[in-house]
Design an enzyme around this catalytic site. Structure first.
Site, PDB file in Angstrom:
ATOM      1  CG  ASP A  88      -1.654   1.006   1.165  1.00 54.90           C
ATOM      2  OD1 ASP A  88      -3.069   0.981   1.211  1.00 54.90           O
ATOM      3  OD2 ASP A  88      -1.896   1.889   1.051  1.00 54.90           O
TER       4      ASP A  88
ATOM      5  CG  HIS B  49     -12.694  -3.880 -12.750  1.00 51.15           C
ATOM      6  ND1 HIS B  49     -11.636  -2.551 -12.633  1.00 51.15           N
ATOM      7  CD2 HIS B  49     -13.276  -3.233 -12.893  1.00 51.15           C
ATOM      8  CE1 HIS B  49     -12.113  -2.088 -11.482  1.00 51.15           C
ATOM      9  NE2 HIS B  49     -13.734  -1.727 -12.227  1.00 51.15           N
TER      10      HIS B  49
ATOM     11  CG  ASN C 247     -11.453  -0.921   4.272  1.00 46.65           C
ATOM     12  OD1 ASN C 247     -12.527  -1.699   4.688  1.00 46.65           O
ATOM     13  ND2 ASN C 247     -10.965  -0.506   3.444  1.00 46.65           N
TER      14      ASN C 247
ATOM     15  CB  THR D 137     -10.631   5.565  -1.268  1.00 46.94           C
ATOM     16  OG1 THR D 137      -9.731   4.302  -0.951  1.00 46.94           O
ATOM     17  CG2 THR D 137     -11.376   6.012   0.180  1.00 46.94           C
TER      18      THR D 137
ATOM     19  CG  HIS E  96      -9.055  -3.289  -9.142  1.00 41.81           C
ATOM     20  ND1 HIS E  96      -8.705  -2.949 -10.406  1.00 41.81           N
ATOM     21  CD2 HIS E  96      -9.184  -4.466  -8.195  1.00 41.81           C
ATOM     22  CE1 HIS E  96      -8.766  -4.890 -11.077  1.00 41.81           C
ATOM     23  NE2 HIS E  96      -8.501  -5.294  -9.445  1.00 41.81           N
TER      24      HIS E  96
ATOM     25  CG  HIS F 165      -7.978  -3.075  -2.593  1.00 43.31           C
ATOM     26  ND1 HIS F 165      -9.623  -2.515  -3.499  1.00 43.31           N
ATOM     27  CD2 HIS F 165      -8.594  -2.458  -1.075  1.00 43.31           C
ATOM     28  CE1 HIS F 165      -9.989  -0.939  -2.569  1.00 43.31           C
ATOM     29  NE2 HIS F 165      -9.403  -0.807  -1.579  1.00 43.31           N
TER      30      HIS F 165
END
Ligand code: 5GP
Ligand code: ZN
Length: 118
Positions: free
Chosen positions: A33, A49, A90, A98, A101, A103
């Site tokens: 990250d 995607h 999330n 935020t 895509h 994750h």
């Protein structure tokens, strides 16, 4: 709305944007990250995607197999398996997503806080 053409994680997967790669399989890509919340903060993303968990279909089983196998490989590689780690998806506004895509956050290398929602 984010789609493949303007998705930063698609660009990281393709190599158009740089990243600190940790692991790659045929179906997933894992990288550090850019703004780590803890010593080891890794994002594991499908190469394909998919916006979020609500878009996953039964055909995505092999992607999730790779995601969870990647967790096991990464925690061994970074020696996080002995002391434990946290994994988080999330989703949407209430989940504070935020980047749209899918994750999995893999967080480790230090003691986590006790609150899951703080
Ligand atoms: P979310 O809030 O969607 O669950 O998590 C998105 C994560 O992506 C955040 O932790 C954020 O720091 C990370 N991130 C955003 N842009 C980039 C980027 O360009 N490169 C990397 N490596 N991480 C990013
Ligand atoms: Zn994408």
């Amino acid at each position: 709305m984010t789609d493949k053409s303007n998705c930063i994680f698609c660009q990281i997967v393709s190599g158009a944007l740089p990243s600190k790669k940790v692991l790659e399989t045929d179906r997933v890509f894992a990288f550090r990250d850019i703004s780590p919340q803890v010593k080891d903060h890794i994002l594991i993303v499908p190469k394909k995607h998919v916006a979020d968990l609500t878009e996953v279909s039964s055909q995505d089983g092999p992607v999730f197999q790779d995601i969870f196998e990647s967790v096991q490989l990464i925690v061994k590689k970074l020696s996080l398996d002995a002391n434990g780690f946290r994994t988080v998806f999330n989703t949407g506004e209430h989940g504070c997503q935020t980047v749209f895509h899918l994750h999995l956050h893999l967080l480790g290398g230090a003691q986590m806080g006790g609150s899951m929602v703080g």
